[in-house]
Design an enzyme around this catalytic site. Sequence first.
Site, PDB file in Angstrom:
ATOM      1  N   CYS A 143       0.810  -1.213   0.000  1.00 56.89           N
ATOM      2  CA  CYS A 143       0.000   0.000   0.000  1.00 56.89           C
ATOM      3  C   CYS A 143       0.846   1.266   0.000  1.00 56.89           C
ATOM      4  O   CYS A 143       1.993   1.275   0.450  1.00 56.89           O
ATOM      5  CB  CYS A 143      -0.893   0.045   1.243  1.00 56.89           C
ATOM      6  SG  CYS A 143      -1.973  -1.372   1.433  1.00 56.89           S
TER       7      CYS A 143
ATOM      8  N   GLY B 139       1.473   0.212  -4.967  1.00 55.54           N
ATOM      9  CA  GLY B 139       0.241  -0.555  -5.075  1.00 55.54           C
ATOM     10  C   GLY B 139      -0.422  -0.290  -6.403  1.00 55.54           C
ATOM     11  O   GLY B 139      -0.814   0.847  -6.677  1.00 55.54           O
TER      12      GLY B 139
ATOM     13  N   ASN C 275      -1.373   1.387   5.528  1.00 55.95           N
ATOM     14  CA  ASN C 275      -0.232   0.694   4.931  1.00 55.95           C
ATOM     15  C   ASN C 275       0.385  -0.167   6.014  1.00 55.95           C
ATOM     16  O   ASN C 275       0.848   0.340   7.035  1.00 55.95           O
ATOM     17  CB  ASN C 275       0.794   1.705   4.407  1.00 55.95           C
ATOM     18  CG  ASN C 275       2.074   1.036   3.936  1.00 55.95           C
ATOM     19  OD1 ASN C 275       2.052  -0.113   3.519  1.00 55.95           O
ATOM     20  ND2 ASN C 275       3.178   1.755   3.988  1.00 55.95           N
ATOM     21  N   GLY C 276       0.392  -1.473   5.803  1.00 52.05           N
ATOM     22  CA  GLY C 276       0.958  -2.379   6.789  1.00 52.05           C
ATOM     23  C   GLY C 276       0.162  -3.659   6.875  1.00 52.05           C
ATOM     24  O   GLY C 276      -0.576  -4.025   5.958  1.00 52.05           O
TER      25      GLY C 276
ATOM     26  N   TYR D  58      14.481  -1.773  -2.149  1.00 48.41           N
ATOM     27  CA  TYR D  58      13.590  -1.909  -3.304  1.00 48.41           C
ATOM     28  C   TYR D  58      12.320  -1.072  -3.248  1.00 48.41           C
ATOM     29  O   TYR D  58      11.945  -0.437  -4.224  1.00 48.41           O
ATOM     30  CB  TYR D  58      13.212  -3.392  -3.468  1.00 48.41           C
ATOM     31  CG  TYR D  58      12.217  -3.659  -4.576  1.00 48.41           C
ATOM     32  CD1 TYR D  58      12.578  -3.504  -5.913  1.00 48.41           C
ATOM     33  CD2 TYR D  58      10.922  -4.061  -4.289  1.00 48.41           C
ATOM     34  CE1 TYR D  58      11.673  -3.741  -6.940  1.00 48.41           C
ATOM     35  CE2 TYR D  58      10.007  -4.309  -5.305  1.00 48.41           C
ATOM     36  CZ  TYR D  58      10.387  -4.148  -6.629  1.00 48.41           C
ATOM     37  OH  TYR D  58       9.497  -4.383  -7.628  1.00 48.41           O
TER      38      TYR D  58
END
Length: 485
Positions: A16, A42, A117-118, A257
């Site tokens: 996300c 995402g 996000n997570g 990344y």
Amino acid sequence: MLTTHPFDDDKLREECGIFGVSGAEGAAALVALGLHALQHRGQEAAGITSWDGNQFHTHRAMGHVAGNFDRDEVIRALVGTTAAGHVRYSTTGETAIRNVQPLYAELASGGFAVAHNGNISNAMRLRRDLVRRGAIFQSTSDTEVIIHLVATSQYRTLIDRFIDALKRVEGAYSLIVMTPEGMIACRDPLGIRPLVMGRLDDTIVFASETVALDVVGADYVRDVEPGELVIVKGTELSSHKPFAPQSPRPCIFEYVYFSRPDSISDDRSVYSVRKAIGAQLAIESPVEADLVVPVPDSGVPAAIGYAQQSGIPFELGIIRSHYVGRTFIQPGDKVRHLGVKLKHNANRELIKGKRVVLIDDSIVRGTTSLKIVQMMHEAGAAEVHMRIASPPTRHSCFYGVDTPERAKLLAAKLDVGGMTDFIHANSLAFISIDGLYKALGEARRADINPKYCDACFTGDYPTSLTDQDELTPVDQFALLEERVG
């Protein structure tokens, strides 16, 4: 069916990206721009929710931000001076509009929208407890657990109910929450997932990465601190730290990344760190070769660092087409093989007869590396040596990253020699975990907690993993099917 992303289908994927704006006319338009900059985090779905002072407005859609939020009628309908957005990449769970965020619910205190996000690592246990008490879930997302915990908390004020909910969850979260009272941005106590704050005149902006601030012209102010809640009411800011202090453990793979190379993370240039990783990799794993070739695009900065440190020329031995969308080809091995070259193709005249060092960011299942090495051999390379700008990925991530189950990770099944044979390379080497920390200007000490979450490499998980540790194998399989971040 074949998608023309053959070098992208075997990467760890961030689930996300989130972006929020408080106090700006046309807030939703700014959020749409911010989400464009976070599209790499995402690519499955996107959503925006706005607040106009009287009611909430939401538009959610499958697919990219472009095509869904670049239409005037969509943005005009998202009226208000406050808005939050989300881009999503699910794991193996259901791909459906009901899981697209921000999620919204009407609570006793009014509307409540959340972008997350997570990954909540005890979400299944909490969900089961809530269902037994009468909760009715509308999605399979772990994010909805937070909404139900807030709704059922016995505390009086909304902020106290929200804090109460967060104290019951485990795992990783960066959240942007919208309520009639204002916007809340927060990170988990270990700061595993990133979140930054910026300012555009009197407007407050939150984003997963600084590059999204750049796109809307906002100045970076600071990171939201681990365990901090930043509350925005109009132009007023307040900070709350309701959790016991802990040593932060941000995700180290952001540097390898996930983050865009033009982002700044913890006051470090991601691009510069990746070059330093490549240089350290050259020190640890030198090889006699004629060319250093990056696997585009994520391997480029590390390859530059490797080339500069080793003195071996850097060359674009693989050319990537940025103009090929998703293409569908009928099954058949020969046609599938040809379809691979639509997206990436070897620079044959450059490669022929050369000893090549390929630089990539990671090896997950190994299928991508096998294709790339094969491409180099078919282009006439005399030798193909693979160098990886991260340690071997031996463990799954449970903190918001789409990772295969451990049994499917190549490094969990084979040693480096076995992996070398699998991808048909002349040699293979990874940067060491100590070398990765050294590239970040840190030292990983065995006697203290490391500064980063590096569990995918070491198995050192910084939080409890209730759903993984306590559930039956059947339940764990179901969790993998439903974990959608």
